[in-house]
Design a protein around this motif. Sequence first.
Motif: not given
Lengths: 302, 345
Positions: B143-167
């Motif tokens: 979501n570009t409102d919640n994350i400004s700039g580039e989003g997680p570049g790969d799955w590991s970045a997604l899993f390490n994200l400080d925030g809520r993620i959906s699977l």
Amino acid sequence: MQSHGATVTRSPQEITPAGEEIRAWNASRLYRWLLVAPIAFIGLFFLWPIMSVIHRSFVDPVPGLGNYERVLFAGPYLKSLWITLQTAAIVTVLCLVIAYPVAYVMARARGNLFALMTAMVVTSLWTSVVIRSYAWMVVFQRRGVLNQALVATGITEHPVNFLPGTLAVNVGMVHIMLPFMILPLLANMRSIDRSLVLAAGVMGASPWAAFRRVFLPLSIPGISAGSALVFMMSLGFFITPSLLGGPRHMMAAVMIEQQANRLLDWGLAAALSSVLLLLTVSIYLLYLRVVRHAEGGFAHAR
Amino acid sequence: MASSRQCKVTRRTALAGLGATGMALAMPGILRAQSSQLVMATGGGKLDDAYRTTIFNPWKEGYGGIDVITTSNEGARLKAMVEQNNVEWDLIQGPAEELVVYAREGLLEPIDFSGIDRDKMIEGSMHEHFVLTDLAAHHIAWNTDNISGEGPGDWSALFNLDGRISLWKKPFQTLEVALLADGVSPAELYPLDIDRALASLDNVSDKVLWWDTGAQGAQMLIDGEVDAGSTWNGRVHEPRKAGAPVDFHFNQAVLVSDAWAVPAGAPNKEKALELLAYALSAEAQAAFAKAIPYGPVNTDAEALLDEEVKADLPKLDGSSVMLDVDYWADHSAEATERFNNWLLG
């Protein structure tokens, strides 16, 4: 419960001196015939399919108890059955607590007010369960109406993560099940003779005592009908817990659907369904005993 | 006491019952009686619309005027129809990892490939009982409102994200994602190490919101209920174009496919295969990819697409992985059981 002192009901047949039966055409005979069609219908389209589901749980893919072994020991199935029972029980209690006062007030209302109140209860049934569950998602989400209100009024500083959560599941399910609790209670309460409560007051009972010792016992049939209805229907819930709840709100119906529709393991799906059915029936029988006891005690006193 | 009245009543009841069942049974018969129709079971929704405009309608106009009517593709219905030897469907479409289970159950006809130019199809798309018809991506979006700039570049970045993620709340695709996030290379992904995948999910279970349906998953991202997560590109392509606050890329995407098959005992097999061959033609594949951003399986279709459309299509490159349907054919039941058990804690 044996009815005390009741006379044996006699069949409406007279025996002539010659011993022939003369069949009188009367209402009770007519009623019996009227039952034939519904019984045939239920037998063909309800009992027969259930029997074949139970049969399949023992023979598919191989005869034996393999499917039940998996349901009981292989992990997720028993957990999900437990969660299903828990959720259904909580929703039933919440519905009862909310619906009882509503039905109490409605039972006293008359005329247009009563029509309006009934309409408000019944119209919620016009929208599909899926739509209503999605609507609750919109209400509960991080940027939803509820969170906006909470933050705007300063009650919370940051949005609360209601989703996924037990609160959201319970609110969503109670909203959907409430009419099924209110309507049986209402039907019962409207048939209660209020002069009995007045009489208790005249004889010196406080309003609370009159309610507790006269009105409440008389409303037990309504409580039992409503609770049974809500509990049974909640056991089969599918979409609401999966939209509003987390992974731990996986109801047995979801598991059954996965097995029946996606993995095509009908033997396991049938075993899971049979266990759910068995649990439901045994809980209902237990419940009937308890309720009958409560009602019976009161009937004797009367 | 078998009085005549009883007989009459039961006979009448039986007749009424038979009448009702007869009517219900006759309805598919009416459908089948018209040879100018094919019945195809699909997942409905946008996909169904795209099939109609890019495949069914042109096929009807160009090849013999046969209408295709669609119905819901529930596996339980297919199994029941095949068991009772009363199959009403001529074709079925579904996710490849589901059709492969149906194939194992003996519910699908082996496909006669004589009308299909197999050399033109991408590797791994033609199976004995079903063919893949498109390439979609299960990928990272945010979501570009919640994350400004580039989003997680790969799955590991997604899993390490400080925030809520959906699977996705299914073992298919999600176990692949969990392993990729844990650093498993695409080449070594299969056979899946389920223990390792579940351990990888353990690390994120506190911040995951699980979605059931594609619509729900996309909505979570667009509404900002989660900061980032997994979704299918067909679900977020249009919203992004329309200006919704969502963005995505295909790095480390798991490529998944819709597949078509002919149910065992289908009433109009020849016509069904003709439609299937048309659906795989370069012309139809290109038209479909323009309608919905799922890549073609016919290599000739690329020449018919302009660069703008091609840029939005998922493709097999060094970073993406193709879902191994044969793995899922063998392990669906076991993986589902273990995944559900893990979900329930």
